[in-house]
Design a protein around this motif. Structure first.
Motif, PDB file in Angstrom:
ATOM      1  N   LEU A  20      17.153  -8.292  80.496  1.00  0.00           N
ATOM      2  CA  LEU A  20      16.066  -7.605  79.785  1.00  0.00           C
ATOM      3  C   LEU A  20      15.333  -8.613  78.897  1.00  0.00           C
ATOM      4  O   LEU A  20      15.913  -9.607  78.458  1.00  0.00           O
ATOM      5  CB  LEU A  20      16.628  -6.502  78.867  1.00  0.00           C
ATOM      6  CG  LEU A  20      17.266  -5.265  79.492  1.00  0.00           C
ATOM      7  CD1 LEU A  20      18.005  -4.494  78.399  1.00  0.00           C
ATOM      8  CD2 LEU A  20      16.227  -4.391  80.156  1.00  0.00           C
ATOM      9  N   GLY A  21      14.074  -8.326  78.603  1.00  0.00           N
ATOM     10  CA  GLY A  21      13.340  -9.011  77.556  1.00  0.00           C
ATOM     11  C   GLY A  21      13.117 -10.491  77.784  1.00  0.00           C
ATOM     12  O   GLY A  21      13.163 -11.016  78.905  1.00  0.00           O
ATOM     13  N   GLU A 213      10.827  -4.224  72.972  1.00  0.00           N
ATOM     14  CA  GLU A 213      11.945  -3.301  72.817  1.00  0.00           C
ATOM     15  C   GLU A 213      11.669  -2.322  71.681  1.00  0.00           C
ATOM     16  O   GLU A 213      10.972  -2.641  70.714  1.00  0.00           O
ATOM     17  CB  GLU A 213      13.232  -4.070  72.542  1.00  0.00           C
ATOM     18  CG  GLU A 213      13.758  -4.857  73.724  1.00  0.00           C
ATOM     19  CD  GLU A 213      15.102  -5.495  73.410  1.00  0.00           C
ATOM     20  OE1 GLU A 213      16.131  -4.828  73.586  1.00  0.00           O
ATOM     21  OE2 GLU A 213      15.099  -6.660  72.979  1.00  0.00           O
ATOM     22  N   ARG A 215      13.510  -0.985  69.035  1.00  0.00           N
ATOM     23  CA  ARG A 215      14.677  -1.066  68.158  1.00  0.00           C
ATOM     24  C   ARG A 215      14.227  -1.621  66.816  1.00  0.00           C
ATOM     25  O   ARG A 215      13.136  -2.186  66.675  1.00  0.00           O
ATOM     26  CB  ARG A 215      15.788  -1.906  68.762  1.00  0.00           C
ATOM     27  CG  ARG A 215      15.429  -3.341  69.101  1.00  0.00           C
ATOM     28  CD  ARG A 215      16.570  -4.045  69.821  1.00  0.00           C
ATOM     29  NE  ARG A 215      16.231  -5.409  70.183  1.00  0.00           N
ATOM     30  CZ  ARG A 215      16.480  -6.477  69.437  1.00  0.00           C
ATOM     31  NH1 ARG A 215      17.060  -6.315  68.247  1.00  0.00           N
ATOM     32  NH2 ARG A 215      16.159  -7.685  69.837  1.00  0.00           N
ATOM     33  N   LYS A 218      12.299  -4.902  65.833  1.00  0.00           N
ATOM     34  CA  LYS A 218      10.932  -5.106  66.308  1.00  0.00           C
ATOM     35  C   LYS A 218       9.886  -4.484  65.389  1.00  0.00           C
ATOM     36  O   LYS A 218       8.680  -4.668  65.600  1.00  0.00           O
ATOM     37  CB  LYS A 218      10.781  -4.541  67.725  1.00  0.00           C
ATOM     38  CG  LYS A 218      11.699  -5.208  68.743  1.00  0.00           C
ATOM     39  CD  LYS A 218      11.440  -6.706  68.845  1.00  0.00           C
ATOM     40  CE  LYS A 218      12.303  -7.376  69.893  1.00  0.00           C
ATOM     41  NZ  LYS A 218      12.046  -8.828  70.004  1.00  0.00           N
ATOM     42  N   GLY A 244       7.570   0.051  76.305  1.00  0.00           N
ATOM     43  CA  GLY A 244       8.901  -0.510  76.105  1.00  0.00           C
ATOM     44  C   GLY A 244       9.967   0.567  76.166  1.00  0.00           C
ATOM     45  O   GLY A 244       9.695   1.738  76.412  1.00  0.00           O
ATOM     46  N   SER A 245      11.193   0.151  75.937  1.00  0.00           N
ATOM     47  CA  SER A 245      12.334   1.066  75.902  1.00  0.00           C
ATOM     48  C   SER A 245      13.356   0.482  74.948  1.00  0.00           C
ATOM     49  O   SER A 245      13.294  -0.696  74.595  1.00  0.00           O
ATOM     50  CB  SER A 245      12.949   1.231  77.293  1.00  0.00           C
ATOM     51  OG  SER A 245      13.430  -0.019  77.778  1.00  0.00           O
ATOM     52  N   GLY A 246      14.298   1.317  74.530  1.00  0.00           N
ATOM     53  CA  GLY A 246      15.316   0.823  73.622  1.00  0.00           C
ATOM     54  C   GLY A 246      16.020   1.944  72.897  1.00  0.00           C
ATOM     55  O   GLY A 246      15.663   3.125  73.036  1.00  0.00           O
TER      56      GLY A 246
END
Length: 388
Positions: A20-21, A213, A215, A218, A244-246
């Protein structure tokens, strides 16, 4: 047939946790470049993260990664599951007999280097790129002190430190000390020539874009508070695309409702960065902690107007001529003013600033330089190990 004077191709195993990322982007860029230069490359990483995108990427690379892709379950934080993953890493290293075990991130650093502690006369070298990971995790806390103790222990099992930013090199020296016997180099992240093609904003439907992300580190909550302040105080309602996701996604969605700005915000899952950049006029990165983020490198290379906090190695990307445009992190009022000012700036002026930054990135952050710098460092570390 390979000329006898040419260095022999290397067998390289990249070890990390999550596909990821920015860390994943870094590994993919380095691995692809190494394959193109004739080396045999493999990957060892987590089986539970990355989703369909990681699956698709690994399928695409299957013909190039001659040492294969091995995925086993790994946990983000220390747990009993680490023992099983560690045994898998040891078994894979024995089977592949690599010349180089290149560890990325804190978990990769453990899985790849722990076996080397027990093999002081090993024939392979261990390289370690921290990225950010535990060095950025709650500095001063008990957890951080434990992580740094592990890093100090594993320094003895490391032949080569490769820091992708001066910032992380500085963090390492502050918390661990200057590696007394181990080669350590700064090899900056780089982007490809194709990524310097400017973005066409002719079809942009959003004023702002956040990409990354979801979270706490960020700072997306700071961005939401800034947008709420602009609406409440100035009557401004810029539309924002959040890609994004997280772990904090549900909490952030709820926050947009509570702050009364949900009608301005559209959440979408991760996707190709250039497609996202083309959908918004300005990208915002409100991070509290970073290393040398690819999302800034890619956006800057593409001449995307940017608003960013001054954290981690971002100042290295901007350089001395542009760093005054960076803002303090974790302050909704400062971020709100930066957004208001940027959106009020004529588009031609915004784009001129972005083009100037792109020229700086082109001069200092090149993909080929990164790949060649890493391989050259491997060769030097291998030569040093032969003298042990």
């Amino acid at each position: 047939m390979t000329d006898a004077a040419e260095p022999r191709p290397l067998r390289i195993l990249h070890v990390f946790r999550a596909p990821l990322g920015g860390l994943f982007r870094h590994v993919l860029d380095v691995a692809r470049g190494q394959c193109e230069r004739g080396h045999a490359v493999g990957i060892f990483c987590d089986a539970n993260t990355g989703g369909q995108r990681a699956t698709d990427v690994f399928r695409e690379l299957s013909g190039q990664l001659t040492l294969g892709v091995t995925r086993v379950p790994m946990s983000r934080y220390p747990s009993l599951a680490d023992a099983k993953a560690q045994l898998s890493a040891i078994s894979l290293q024995r089977r592949l007999a690599p010349d180089v075990v290149h560890c990325h991130g804190s978990k990769g650093g453990v899985y790849g280097r722990l076996p080397a502690l027990l093999s002081p006369r090993r024939r392979y070298i261990t390289a370690y790129t921290p990225h950010g990971g535990s060095f950025n995790y709650k500095p001063g806390s008990t957890e951080h002190k434990v992580y740094m103790s592990v890093e100090r222990l594993l320094e003895r099992a490391t032949d080569l430190f490769l820091f992708e930013s001066r910032f992380i090199a500085g963090r390492f020296e502050a918390y661990i000390g200057h590696p007394p016997r181990t080669d350590h180099r700064i090899v900056l992240n780089g982007v490809s020539d194709a990524e310097f093609e400017p973005i066409d904003h002719g079809e942009s439907r959003f004023d702002l874009l956040y990409l990354g992300e979801l979270r706490s580190a960020k700072g997306v909550d700071t961005l939401i508070d800034a947008l709420a302040l602009l609406r409440r105080r100035d009557g401004l309602t810029p539309r924002i695309l959040i890609v994004g996701s997280g772990p904090d996604e549900a909490e952030l969605r709820q926050m947009t409702l509570e702050r009364g700005i949900a009608d301005q915000c559209v959440f979408e899952p991760p996707g190709p960065i250039r497609k996202a950049l083309a959908r918004a006029h300005v990208m915002v990165l409100p991070s509290r902690a970073e290393s040398l983020p690819y999302v800034i490198l890619e956006a800057a290379a593409a001449a995307q107007p940017l608003i960013s906090t001054d954290v981690g190695g971002i100042g290295e990307i901007y350089g001395s001529r542009h760093s005054s445009r960076l803002i303090k992190a974790n302050d909704p009022a400062i971020l709100a003013e930066a957004i208001r000012s940027m959106l009020a700036t004529p588009e031609a002026e915004r784009l001129a600033q972005a083009v100037d930054l792109a020229a700086h990135v082109r001069e200092n952050f090149r993909l080929d330089s990164m790949v060649d710098g890493v391989i050259h460092a491997y060769r030097d570390a291998m030569a040093a190990r032969c003298t042990i």
